[in-house]
Design a protein around this motif. Structure first.
Motif, PDB file in Angstrom:
ATOM      1  N   VAL A 191       0.874  -1.176   0.000  1.00 28.24           N
ATOM      2  CA  VAL A 191       0.000   0.000   0.000  1.00 28.24           C
ATOM      3  C   VAL A 191       0.910   1.226   0.000  1.00 28.24           C
ATOM      4  O   VAL A 191       1.776   1.358   0.859  1.00 28.24           O
ATOM      5  N   ASN A 192       0.746   2.055  -1.017  1.00 30.04           N
ATOM      6  CA  ASN A 192       1.541   3.278  -1.110  1.00 30.04           C
ATOM      7  C   ASN A 192       0.778   4.426  -0.470  1.00 30.04           C
ATOM      8  O   ASN A 192      -0.362   4.697  -0.831  1.00 30.04           O
ATOM      9  N   GLU A 193       1.406   5.063   0.501  1.00 27.56           N
ATOM     10  CA  GLU A 193       0.770   6.191   1.175  1.00 27.56           C
ATOM     11  C   GLU A 193       1.289   7.451   0.504  1.00 27.56           C
ATOM     12  O   GLU A 193       2.485   7.711   0.504  1.00 27.56           O
ATOM     13  N   ASP A 194       0.403   8.183  -0.119  1.00 23.69           N
ATOM     14  CA  ASP A 194       0.849   9.415  -0.771  1.00 23.69           C
ATOM     15  C   ASP A 194       0.180  10.583  -0.075  1.00 23.69           C
ATOM     16  O   ASP A 194      -1.006  10.842  -0.258  1.00 23.69           O
ATOM     17  N   LEU A 195       0.967  11.292   0.724  1.00 23.42           N
ATOM     18  CA  LEU A 195       0.407  12.377   1.526  1.00 23.42           C
ATOM     19  C   LEU A 195      -0.087  13.530   0.665  1.00 23.42           C
ATOM     20  O   LEU A 195      -0.880  14.344   1.113  1.00 23.42           O
ATOM     21  N   SER A 196       0.355  13.577  -0.591  1.00 21.53           N
ATOM     22  CA  SER A 196      -0.085  14.708  -1.411  1.00 21.53           C
ATOM     23  C   SER A 196      -1.543  14.552  -1.855  1.00 21.53           C
ATOM     24  O   SER A 196      -2.153  15.516  -2.319  1.00 21.53           O
ATOM     25  N   ILE A 197      -2.114  13.351  -1.666  1.00 20.42           N
ATOM     26  CA  ILE A 197      -3.502  13.146  -2.083  1.00 20.42           C
ATOM     27  C   ILE A 197      -4.473  13.962  -1.229  1.00 20.42           C
ATOM     28  O   ILE A 197      -5.366  14.632  -1.751  1.00 20.42           O
ATOM     29  N   GLY A 198      -4.282  13.943   0.082  1.00 20.55           N
ATOM     30  CA  GLY A 198      -5.150  14.720   0.969  1.00 20.55           C
ATOM     31  C   GLY A 198      -5.092  16.203   0.652  1.00 20.55           C
ATOM     32  O   GLY A 198      -6.118  16.883   0.569  1.00 20.55           O
ATOM     33  N   LEU A 199      -3.874  16.683   0.431  1.00 28.14           N
ATOM     34  CA  LEU A 199      -3.691  18.110   0.145  1.00 28.14           C
ATOM     35  C   LEU A 199      -4.291  18.474  -1.211  1.00 28.14           C
ATOM     36  O   LEU A 199      -4.879  19.546  -1.374  1.00 28.14           O
ATOM     37  N   SER A 200      -4.178  17.578  -2.197  1.00 27.26           N
ATOM     38  CA  SER A 200      -4.767  17.834  -3.523  1.00 27.26           C
ATOM     39  C   SER A 200      -6.289  17.885  -3.440  1.00 27.26           C
ATOM     40  O   SER A 200      -6.926  18.721  -4.094  1.00 27.26           O
ATOM     41  N   THR A 201      -6.874  16.981  -2.639  1.00 23.50           N
ATOM     42  CA  THR A 201      -8.337  16.974  -2.472  1.00 23.50           C
ATOM     43  C   THR A 201      -8.798  18.290  -1.852  1.00 23.50           C
ATOM     44  O   THR A 201      -9.788  18.889  -2.277  1.00 23.50           O
TER      45      THR A 201
END
Lengths: 209, 209
Positions: A191-201
């Motif tokens: 599982v890749n955790e990409d912290l930029s996803i939350g910020l992009s949302t």
């Protein structure tokens, strides 16, 4: 319970969200919740929630709602949280230390049993009652302490090397925080955790304010 | 482009995943990708991808695929990443430092312009070229530096207080790492980052190996 093969990836991805919300409801002392209210709290339609949960079995009571404790226990079982997996973190920089101190892992039933680093200045330190070991001892310690999940918290340049070590040591799954696409055998779960996803949302939503 | 109101939450949540994958494809030097391959890389059906992207407009060419650069630019625009939001982190413990050093934020176009803490031993330090300020100066600095997004990286017990400060200072959105449900005005956008979700998803998969 239906065969898990029948469950869509989107449903599986929502289960931890249900679990988290049920845990919060438990903390708030709630006994029962309707699919309507669960939907409002999660931003998911009640129809979707009923459909998701129905794919695992019969939960809740028509006209009453779901019993919080029972549903949480069931979803926890589906998620395999009652296995109480042993986890190890590789890379004890700021992210690794933050993860080692993350209380929610304990709440969910994960056991942090090992920490690894390559830096002689870090090896031997203790974080959250666990001693940091030399990463060269990874394979031996994974066997000794029966570690099933490896967490990669090293810089991107070292991440593939660590993934190779974890695969060789025989862990069942990898949780990767390094922003690169790893090469691992097809049988390995990652599982890749990409912290930029939350910020992009968040960016999406505030763009439309 | 259709009105964003017409877009489902599930589709919006997938956009950052598309963006991330397109960025990786760009790094790999790829010009074109089919919805089939994009689907395989993301674990989403090609039909879902075509449907998601069609809800924003006409991308890609039948029988050829999507042009990676063009699609990435378009999705970046939809996500509002071309706004180059100014962000601030509150709480410069291990998590705050890890976030301050996270290279992907820069890649996505976010500008880290302020760091805040309440600890006199931390205030005045520099992390990734940004000086840590006293949290009591938060409101003034949010105005001065035109900060739109506040990131909460403090322990749970302090998180609501920090959220109140950010709301009062007039940020547009909050990205919260504290494992609690915040009370914020309905007009405030908040994204809760729950690190236990990734680990729970992994638990689900290895339970079924």
């Amino acid at each position: 319970m239906k065969k898990p093969n029948a469950i869509s990836k989107a449903t599986i991805d929502r289960l931890p969200l249900y679990f988290r919300t049920l845990r919060l409801l438990q903390d708030e002392g709630r006994d029962i919740i309707s699919s309507d209210e669960l939907g409002r709290r999660l931003g998911i339609t009640p129809e979707q929630i009923r459909k998701d949960l129905a794919s695992f079995g019969q939960f809740g009571k028509k006209g009453v709602g779901y019993y919080v404790n029972e549903l949480k226990r069931n979803i926890g079982g589906i998620l395999g949280l009652d296995n109480h997996w042993n986890i190890a973190i590789v890379g004890i920089g700021h992210l690794g230390v933050a993860l080692a101190n993350y209380q929610n892992f304990v709440t969910l039933g994960f056991n942090l049993v090992a920490l690894f680093d390559q830096d002689p200045n870090v090896i031997g330190r203790t974080v959250n009652h666990v001693k940091v070991e030399d990463v060269r001892r990874l394979k031996a310690i994974v066997k000794e302490r029966n570690i099933q999940i490896g967490i990669i918290a090293v810089p991107a340049a070292f991440a593939q090397g660590v993934a190779d070590l974890l695969v060789d040591a025989g862990v069942k799954g990898i949780w990767n925080f390094a922003p690169i696409k790893m090469k691992v055998p097809e049988t390995m779960h990652i599982v890749n955790e990409d912290l930029s996803i939350g910020l992009s949302t968040l960016s999406y939503h505030i763009t439309r304010m």
